[in-house]
Every structure is written in structure tokens, then in C-alpha cells.
Scaffold this motif. Structure first.
Motif, PDB file in Angstrom:
ATOM      1  N   ILE A  80       0.833  -1.207   0.000  1.00  0.00           N
ATOM      2  CA  ILE A  80       0.000   0.000   0.000  1.00  0.00           C
ATOM      3  C   ILE A  80       0.868   1.258   0.000  1.00  0.00           C
ATOM      4  N   TRP A  81       1.937   1.252   0.789  1.00  0.00           N
ATOM      5  CA  TRP A  81       2.799   2.425   0.911  1.00  0.00           C
ATOM      6  C   TRP A  81       3.465   2.765  -0.420  1.00  0.00           C
ATOM      7  N   ALA A  82       3.774   1.760  -1.194  1.00  0.00           N
ATOM      8  CA  ALA A  82       4.450   1.977  -2.475  1.00  0.00           C
ATOM      9  C   ALA A  82       3.573   2.716  -3.475  1.00  0.00           C
ATOM     10  N   GLN A  83       2.272   2.805  -3.207  1.00  0.00           N
ATOM     11  CA  GLN A  83       1.356   3.469  -4.145  1.00  0.00           C
ATOM     12  C   GLN A  83       1.260   4.984  -3.916  1.00  0.00           C
ATOM     13  N   HIS A  84       1.833   5.468  -2.838  1.00  0.00           N
ATOM     14  CA  HIS A  84       1.921   6.913  -2.571  1.00  0.00           C
ATOM     15  C   HIS A  84       0.564   7.608  -2.560  1.00  0.00           C
ATOM     16  N   GLU A  85      -0.454   6.974  -2.036  1.00  0.00           N
ATOM     17  CA  GLU A  85      -1.768   7.593  -1.950  1.00  0.00           C
ATOM     18  C   GLU A  85      -1.822   8.517  -0.735  1.00  0.00           C
ATOM     19  N   VAL A  86      -2.524   9.637  -0.874  1.00  0.00           N
ATOM     20  CA  VAL A  86      -2.723  10.567   0.242  1.00  0.00           C
ATOM     21  C   VAL A  86      -4.195  10.958   0.302  1.00  0.00           C
ATOM     22  N   ILE A  87      -4.649  11.241   1.515  1.00  0.00           N
ATOM     23  CA  ILE A  87      -6.022  11.674   1.722  1.00  0.00           C
ATOM     24  C   ILE A  87      -6.055  12.513   2.979  1.00  0.00           C
ATOM     25  N   ARG A  88      -6.899  13.521   3.026  1.00  0.00           N
ATOM     26  CA  ARG A  88      -7.036  14.353   4.205  1.00  0.00           C
ATOM     27  C   ARG A  88      -8.041  13.724   5.160  1.00  0.00           C
ATOM     28  N   PRO A  89      -7.914  14.002   6.473  1.00  0.00           N
ATOM     29  CA  PRO A  89      -8.859  13.443   7.450  1.00  0.00           C
ATOM     30  C   PRO A  89     -10.300  13.829   7.128  1.00  0.00           C
ATOM     31  N   MET A  90     -11.228  12.910   7.385  1.00  0.00           N
ATOM     32  CA  MET A  90     -12.641  13.158   7.133  1.00  0.00           C
ATOM     33  C   MET A  90     -13.470  12.244   8.028  1.00  0.00           C
ATOM     34  N   GLY A  91     -14.695  12.644   8.270  1.00  0.00           N
ATOM     35  CA  GLY A  91     -15.600  11.804   9.038  1.00  0.00           C
ATOM     36  C   GLY A  91     -16.119  10.654   8.192  1.00  0.00           C
ATOM     37  N   SER A  92     -16.524   9.577   8.845  1.00  0.00           N
ATOM     38  CA  SER A  92     -17.021   8.431   8.099  1.00  0.00           C
ATOM     39  C   SER A  92     -17.751   7.483   9.034  1.00  0.00           C
ATOM     40  N   VAL A  93     -18.459   6.537   8.438  1.00  0.00           N
ATOM     41  CA  VAL A  93     -19.136   5.492   9.204  1.00  0.00           C
ATOM     42  C   VAL A  93     -18.242   4.260   9.234  1.00  0.00           C
ATOM     43  N   LYS A  94     -17.985   3.764  10.430  1.00  0.00           N
ATOM     44  CA  LYS A  94     -17.153   2.584  10.607  1.00  0.00           C
ATOM     45  C   LYS A  94     -18.038   1.401  10.997  1.00  0.00           C
ATOM     46  N   VAL A  95     -17.706   0.239  10.473  1.00  0.00           N
ATOM     47  CA  VAL A  95     -18.459  -0.971  10.806  1.00  0.00           C
ATOM     48  C   VAL A  95     -17.517  -1.955  11.482  1.00  0.00           C
ATOM     49  N   PHE A  96     -17.871  -2.355  12.702  1.00  0.00           N
ATOM     50  CA  PHE A  96     -17.050  -3.275  13.476  1.00  0.00           C
ATOM     51  C   PHE A  96     -17.852  -4.544  13.790  1.00  0.00           C
ATOM     52  N   ARG A  97     -17.133  -5.626  13.959  1.00  0.00           N
ATOM     53  CA  ARG A  97     -17.747  -6.893  14.340  1.00  0.00           C
ATOM     54  C   ARG A  97     -17.144  -7.330  15.672  1.00  0.00           C
ATOM     55  N   HIS A  98     -17.929  -7.206  16.752  1.00  0.00           N
ATOM     56  CA  HIS A  98     -17.408  -7.519  18.080  1.00  0.00           C
ATOM     57  C   HIS A  98     -17.949  -8.870  18.545  1.00  0.00           C
ATOM     58  N   PRO A  99     -17.083  -9.740  19.084  1.00  0.00           N
ATOM     59  CA  PRO A  99     -17.535 -11.074  19.483  1.00  0.00           C
ATOM     60  C   PRO A  99     -18.548 -11.065  20.630  1.00  0.00           C
ATOM     61  N   TRP A 100     -18.606  -9.997  21.407  1.00  0.00           N
ATOM     62  CA  TRP A 100     -19.537  -9.943  22.531  1.00  0.00           C
ATOM     63  C   TRP A 100     -20.931  -9.473  22.133  1.00  0.00           C
ATOM     64  N   VAL A 101     -21.018  -8.560  21.169  1.00  0.00           N
ATOM     65  CA  VAL A 101     -22.313  -7.920  20.885  1.00  0.00           C
ATOM     66  C   VAL A 101     -22.715  -7.937  19.416  1.00  0.00           C
ATOM     67  N   GLY A 102     -21.835  -8.371  18.518  1.00  0.00           N
ATOM     68  CA  GLY A 102     -22.172  -8.421  17.108  1.00  0.00           C
ATOM     69  C   GLY A 102     -21.716  -7.193  16.339  1.00  0.00           C
ATOM     70  N   VAL A 103     -22.387  -6.909  15.221  1.00  0.00           N
ATOM     71  CA  VAL A 103     -21.975  -5.833  14.327  1.00  0.00           C
ATOM     72  C   VAL A 103     -22.406  -4.475  14.885  1.00  0.00           C
ATOM     73  N   LEU A 104     -21.485  -3.519  14.811  1.00  0.00           N
ATOM     74  CA  LEU A 104     -21.727  -2.149  15.258  1.00  0.00           C
ATOM     75  C   LEU A 104     -21.468  -1.191  14.110  1.00  0.00           C
ATOM     76  N   GLU A 105     -22.447  -0.345  13.800  1.00  0.00           N
ATOM     77  CA  GLU A 105     -22.250   0.707  12.799  1.00  0.00           C
ATOM     78  C   GLU A 105     -22.133   2.032  13.540  1.00  0.00           C
ATOM     79  N   LEU A 106     -20.954   2.643  13.461  1.00  0.00           N
ATOM     80  CA  LEU A 106     -20.659   3.823  14.265  1.00  0.00           C
ATOM     81  C   LEU A 106     -20.162   4.952  13.380  1.00  0.00           C
ATOM     82  N   SER A 107     -20.622   6.142  13.676  1.00  0.00           N
ATOM     83  CA  SER A 107     -20.173   7.338  12.959  1.00  0.00           C
ATOM     84  C   SER A 107     -18.982   7.939  13.703  1.00  0.00           C
ATOM     85  N   ALA A 108     -17.859   8.078  12.990  1.00  0.00           N
ATOM     86  CA  ALA A 108     -16.635   8.599  13.590  1.00  0.00           C
ATOM     87  C   ALA A 108     -16.566  10.112  13.403  1.00  0.00           C
ATOM     88  N   THR A 109     -16.364  10.824  14.507  1.00  0.00           N
ATOM     89  CA  THR A 109     -16.256  12.283  14.476  1.00  0.00           C
ATOM     90  C   THR A 109     -14.969  12.708  15.157  1.00  0.00           C
TER      91      THR A 109
END
Length: 300
Positions: free
Chosen positions: A233-262
Motif C-alpha cells: 500500500i505504501w508503495a502506491q503513494h496515496e494521500v487523503i485528508r482526514p474526514m468523518g465516516s461510518v465505521k463498521v465493526f464486528r465484536h464477538p460480545w455484541v455483534g456488528v456495530l455501525e458507528l459514525s466517527a467524528t
């Protein structure tokens, strides 16, 4: 930065005063400590080429001087226990060049008889008031991290969102390192490939202002050595500025979580930021509350 380095000439003649023995012992101990820290660091850790004719264990003196932006002669005198005056700014530069941890940094300043401008209790840059804010955000996960993705502080729910964060060595508490190397952390990110690419692109954009700093170079070298995915990935020299987004996590205790990152910047941008994760729906909210309860029970 102006380097405050002044050689002290010994007095001579009948009125000469012998330097106190504890001062001599302190300088000798400081010299030995610096040599030991220098010799334990490999060139690869700080982004330097090893070369084919290296006989010195660890770094050379001139390499430490280069990394710390100090004079080679001066640094040599310091390792030779010469009687020179050293400013806190210079000691800070040496501490960073030698990748000293909190205890080592404190030891360095104590041996030099100087006051650390960034003492251990404040080195993360996270004041007590901000830590209180983190705790009040529970059950929403929240973390303070810098542009290098170091985790500077976090609340209880975040400590279990991705893995048992509190059980990790301090040097591994870095989101980039965990995303590319930690199996449990990686297993909880639903779209891992896209996440790794975005993180690497943000890291490269942030690093543009820190390319000569040892801590950034050390993390980059560590990732390059540990992860073939990161190297690709590093060899591709991609850049992006910080931005908000929705993250999806899979936790073994509670299942899938859809969270908005701010992100809330705590200083100049780029710099340390408080990142909070809020649920995008009632299902995720209920599961976050359950995760917070289970985390509290696990903490005992």
C-alpha cells in the motif's frame, strides 16, 4: 532551534576549584547512558541505511547528531563526559533521536541536571479535563490520538472495542500498527482492506510535515519490516485528508456495530484529536450499551 551548548574551561592556578565529585560522576553516568541507548538502536528503526561497512553496534554518533539536529562535535563531547552546559531544548532533541521512553527521558534530564519541559505526566498532551470528557462519553467509544495514530488516551468502552487495549505494551498502542499486525484488532474491522488503505493514505499526508522526525521514521520502518500489506500500500503513494465516516465493526460480545466517527481537534490541525464513535441506529446504540456493561464487568 538554537542549541545552547557551552564548553566549560577548567580553572587553573592557585585559586582553582576542583569540580565536585558528584558532578563528575553524574557526567560520566550520563555519557555511559547515552552510549548504551545509542548502541541499542538499529539504523532500520530510524529509517537509515545500514550499509556494508558498519562495525559500530547500533547508531553512530554522527547519526544521532543528525537525527537530533545537533553538532557532531558537541554530541561526541557529551558521550566523552566533557564539562559542557546543555539546554533543555537540546536534551529534548537527543531524547527524541534516541527514541527514549518516559522513564529513560526522565533519567536523561536528571543526569543532566535540567528541568524537562515535557515531564512524564504531561508528555501525552492530554490534560485531566480532556480525560474527564473521554470518560463522560461512555458508552460511546472515544480516543485521543495524534497524527501518527498513537493512542494517547481512551475511555473504557474504546478499550474493548477493538481488543483488550490495556493489556498491550505502550509501544504497540498505535492504530496503524494494530491495523496491520494485530489479529484480533484486524478481525473486528468489517472492511479491513479499505480501512488499511485509508489509514495509510492519511498517515502519509500527515507525515509530510514530519519526515525527518525519528518517531515517525521509526514507526514507518517498523511497519515496513512487519507487514507486506503495508509495504504494498505504501508503495502506491496515496494521500487523503482526514474526514468523518461510518465505521463498521464486528465484536464477538455484541455483534456488528455501525458507528459514525467524528474528530474534534484539540490543537492546531494536524495534531492531537479526540475521536468519538456514535451509533447510527438504535440497534448499534443498544449493542454499544451492552458492550459498555460487559466491559465494566470485565474490569471487575
Amino acid at each position: 532551534m538554537t542549541l545552547d551548548v557551552t564548553a566549560t574551561q577548567p580553572a587553573t592556578g592557585a585559586g582553582a576549584v576542583t569540580a565536585p565529585r558528584d558532578h563528575d560522576a553524574r557526567r560520566a553516568e550520563l555519557a555511559a547512558f547515552l552510549r548504551s541507548r545509542r548502541e541499542r538502536i538499529t539504523p532500520e528503526q530510524v529509517g537509515l541505511p545500514r550499509g556494508t561497512r558498519r562495525r559500530t553496534p547500533g547508531l553512530r554518533r554522527e547519526e544521532v547528531a543528525q537525527l537530533g539536529a545537533v553538532g557532531v562535535t558537541w554530541y561526541t563531547w557529551l558521550e566523552q563526559a566533557r564539562d559542557i552546559h546543555v539546554s533543555p531544548q537540546v536534551l529534548d532533541a537527543v531524547a527524541r533521536a534516541l527514541l527514549l521512553d518516559r522513564a529513560e527521558r526522565s533519567h536523561l534530564f536528571a543526569l543532566a541536571g535540567a528541568v524537562d519541559p515535557m515531564p512524564g505526566s504531561e508528555c501525552t498532551g492530554v490534560p485531566p479535563a480532556l480525560r474527564q470528557v473521554l470518560q463522560q462519553l461512555d458508552p460511546f467509544p472515544a480516543v485521543v490520538q495524534n497524527g501518527r495514530y498513537d493512542i494517547l488516551a481512551h475511555n473504557r468502552t474504546y478499550s474493548r472495542l477493538m481488543c483488550d487495549l490495556d493489556s498491550l505494551p505502550e509501544e504497540d498502542r498505535n492504530c496503524m500498527w494494530l491495523a496491520f499486525t494485530h489479529p484480533e484488532w484486524r478481525s473486528r474491522v468489517v472492511d479491513l482492506d479499505a480501512t488499511m488503505r485509508v489509514m495509510a493514505a492519511k498517515f502519509r499526508a500527515s507525515m509530510a510535515e514530519h519526515v525527518a522526525e525519528p518517531a515517525w521514521k521509526a514507526l514507518l520502518a517498523r511497519l515496513m519490516e512487519a507487514s507486506s500489506e503495508f509495504r504494498e500500500i505504501w508503495a502506491q503513494h496515496e494521500v487523503i485528508r482526514p474526514m468523518g465516516s461510518v465505521k463498521v465493526f464486528r465484536h464477538p460480545w455484541v455483534g456488528v456495530l455501525e458507528l459514525s466517527a467524528t474528530s474534534l481537534w484539540t490543537g492546531p490541525n494536524p495534531g492531537p484529536k479526540l475521536m468519538s464513535y456514535t451509533p447510527v441506529d438504535e440497534t448499534s446504540r443498544t449493542r454499544l450499551e451492552k458492550l459498555a456493561e460487559l466491559t465494566a464487568l470485565a474490569a471487575g
